[in-house]
Design an enzyme around this catalytic site. Structure first.
Site, PDB file in Angstrom:
ATOM      1  N   ARG A   1       0.832  -1.207   0.000  1.00 30.69           N
ATOM      2  CA  ARG A   1       0.000   0.000   0.000  1.00 30.69           C
ATOM      3  C   ARG A   1       0.867   1.257   0.000  1.00 30.69           C
ATOM      4  O   ARG A   1       1.007   1.939  -1.003  1.00 30.69           O
ATOM      5  CB  ARG A   1      -0.940  -0.028   1.215  1.00 30.69           C
ATOM      6  CG  ARG A   1      -2.108   0.949   1.138  1.00 30.69           C
ATOM      7  CD  ARG A   1      -1.763   2.381   1.498  1.00 30.69           C
ATOM      8  NE  ARG A   1      -1.146   2.517   2.815  1.00 30.69           N
ATOM      9  CZ  ARG A   1      -0.632   3.660   3.259  1.00 30.69           C
ATOM     10  NH1 ARG A   1      -0.638   4.750   2.494  1.00 30.69           N
ATOM     11  NH2 ARG A   1      -0.071   3.724   4.460  1.00 30.69           N
ATOM     12  N   ASP A   2       1.524   1.548   1.104  1.00 33.33           N
ATOM     13  CA  ASP A   2       2.335   2.758   1.223  1.00 33.33           C
ATOM     14  C   ASP A   2       3.487   2.753   0.221  1.00 33.33           C
ATOM     15  O   ASP A   2       3.872   3.786  -0.320  1.00 33.33           O
ATOM     16  CB  ASP A   2       2.877   2.857   2.654  1.00 33.33           C
ATOM     17  CG  ASP A   2       3.444   4.227   2.978  1.00 33.33           C
ATOM     18  OD1 ASP A   2       3.223   5.168   2.204  1.00 33.33           O
ATOM     19  OD2 ASP A   2       4.101   4.350   4.025  1.00 33.33           O
TER      20      ASP A   2
ATOM     21  N   HIS B   1       7.357   3.686  12.860  1.00 34.84           N
ATOM     22  CA  HIS B   1       7.323   3.776  11.396  1.00 34.84           C
ATOM     23  C   HIS B   1       8.323   4.851  10.980  1.00 34.84           C
ATOM     24  O   HIS B   1       8.086   6.038  11.195  1.00 34.84           O
ATOM     25  CB  HIS B   1       5.904   4.145  10.950  1.00 34.84           C
ATOM     26  CG  HIS B   1       5.722   4.294   9.471  1.00 34.84           C
ATOM     27  ND1 HIS B   1       4.768   3.589   8.775  1.00 34.84           N
ATOM     28  CD2 HIS B   1       6.344   5.071   8.553  1.00 34.84           C
ATOM     29  CE1 HIS B   1       4.822   3.927   7.494  1.00 34.84           C
ATOM     30  NE2 HIS B   1       5.766   4.839   7.344  1.00 34.84           N
TER      31      HIS B   1
ATOM     32  N   HIS C   1      11.104   6.581   8.114  1.00 37.21           N
ATOM     33  CA  HIS C   1      11.651   6.757   6.773  1.00 37.21           C
ATOM     34  C   HIS C   1      13.152   7.018   6.912  1.00 37.21           C
ATOM     35  O   HIS C   1      13.623   7.490   7.952  1.00 37.21           O
ATOM     36  CB  HIS C   1      10.943   7.911   6.058  1.00 37.21           C
ATOM     37  CG  HIS C   1       9.557   7.569   5.624  1.00 37.21           C
ATOM     38  ND1 HIS C   1       9.121   7.699   4.335  1.00 37.21           N
ATOM     39  CD2 HIS C   1       8.493   7.081   6.320  1.00 37.21           C
ATOM     40  CE1 HIS C   1       7.857   7.311   4.245  1.00 37.21           C
ATOM     41  NE2 HIS C   1       7.450   6.940   5.446  1.00 37.21           N
TER      42      HIS C   1
ATOM     43  N   CYS D   1       6.951  10.104   0.583  1.00 34.86           N
ATOM     44  CA  CYS D   1       5.853  11.006   0.952  1.00 34.86           C
ATOM     45  C   CYS D   1       5.710  12.055  -0.141  1.00 34.86           C
ATOM     46  O   CYS D   1       6.614  12.860  -0.343  1.00 34.86           O
ATOM     47  CB  CYS D   1       6.125  11.682   2.297  1.00 34.86           C
ATOM     48  SG  CYS D   1       4.821  12.850   2.748  1.00 34.86           S
TER      49      CYS D   1
ATOM     50  N   ASN E   1      10.217   4.224   3.020  1.00 30.80           N
ATOM     51  CA  ASN E   1      10.222   3.614   4.346  1.00 30.80           C
ATOM     52  C   ASN E   1      11.502   2.806   4.536  1.00 30.80           C
ATOM     53  O   ASN E   1      12.124   2.369   3.575  1.00 30.80           O
ATOM     54  CB  ASN E   1       9.031   2.673   4.481  1.00 30.80           C
ATOM     55  CG  ASN E   1       7.714   3.362   4.259  1.00 30.80           C
ATOM     56  OD1 ASN E   1       7.187   4.027   5.125  1.00 30.80           O
ATOM     57  ND2 ASN E   1       7.149   3.194   3.068  1.00 30.80           N
TER      58      ASN E   1
END
Length: 305
Positions: free
Chosen positions: A15-16, A207, A209, A240, A249
């Site tokens: 997804r991300d 989470h 990055h 992002c 990520n």
């Protein structure tokens, strides 16, 4: 100092990791990625996003993805659902977990979801109530907990305030996200300790990055505090769209390599995970970004002619 004996990994790659790719990705590729990840031992992943196709066209096939995946017993297939229409889509697709998402930065909230933090919480209220009533897990992702591309520093009190509001909605797991990758270990610890004071360390998911190369250091800082759930992305996919220069990520392969080096159980077959990461990178025309994955691939025997 005692580190956790086991960590729970949530792979957000399907997804991300894929949502910002400009070239449409076939549904079959998304399904195969999910199945390769679960075959490697990943038991929790973000599989779909039920947001407006106008805003995130790459995720328009979420229902087809969840319908096509051969589900592993015991695995959790999560879907983002920012509003009631999204929740209805997630329910119809039998998502196991509903993810709502907000921000600790007012500026980012306005840019990302076009409303204030307070307004976003009110939008999530009926979603949270309906998801919990339907016996689905509820996770909240909180962006910009360690810095914002628009306002810069984000006060820790602002992070705690959003966590408290989301706790009041019945949220079960709280993703504390360094969306633009500016966090450092000491800053990370201060934020995590403050949040733990409201919800307890066991309900926190980290989470990170890797924009400035500190993601794994921040993961380790969280381990020292007792955090045992982390979100990462196979092959380091993602980024992002609202944060210039923000990279993907932290790679799941790199996190697993770190955990195994520390003697922490993940339940993941690193070799199989590397195969999945290298495969998806090639499938979408991206360089394979997992550093541990690249190093271990290079050490494998090369086929002879």
């Amino acid at each position: 100092m005692t580190l956790p004996k086991h960590v729970h990994l949530i792979d957000v790659g399907p997804r991300d990791g894929l949502q910002n790719e400009k070239t449409p990705i076939d549904t079959a590729i998304k399904i195969e990625l999910i199945e390769r990840l679960t075959a490697a031992g990943i038991r929790h992943l973000e599989a779909a996003s039920f947001v407006s196709p106008k805003w995130v066209p790459q995720m328009a096939d979420g229902a087809e993805v969840l319908a096509g995946v051969k589900r592993k017993p015991g695995a959790t297939y999560a879907a983002l659902a920012p509003n009631m229409k999204g929740l209805e889509g997630a329910q119809a697709a039998s998502a196991d977990e509903v993810v709502i998402f907000g921000a600790a930065s007012e500026a980012f909230s306005q840019k990302n979801i076009n409303c204030s933090i307070a307004e976003s919480i009110e939008r999530f209220r009926p979603v949270a109530q309906a998801a919990l009533a339907d016996q689905r897990r509820l996770r909240a992702a909180i962006s910009c907990c360690l810095g914002c591309p628009y306002q810069g520093e984000v006060p820790i009190a602002a992070v705690v305030d959003v966590v408290q509001r989301l706790k009041d909605l019945g949220t079960q797991v709280f993703c504390i996200a360094d969306t633009i990758g500016v966090g450092t270990p000491e800053h990370t610890k201060r934020v995590i300790e403050a949040v733990a004071g409201v919800i307890g360390i066991e309900r926190i998911s980290g989470h990170f990055h890797d924009t400035y190369g500190t993601a794994l250091a921040n993961v380790y800082a969280c381990l020292e505090l007792g955090v045992s759930t982390f979100e990462s992305s196979v092959s380091g996919l993602g980024g992002c769209p609202y944060a210039k220069g923000a990279t993907g990520n932290v790679a799941t392969e790199d996190v697993v390599y770190l955990m195994h080096g520390l003697g922490i159980e993940t339940g993941v077959d690193l070799d199989a995970l590397i195969d999945a990461g290298a495969w998806i990178a090639e499938a979408i025309g991206r360089p394979y970004a997992a550093r541990a994955g690249r190093a271990l691939l290079a050490k494998r025997p090369q086929p002879t002619a």
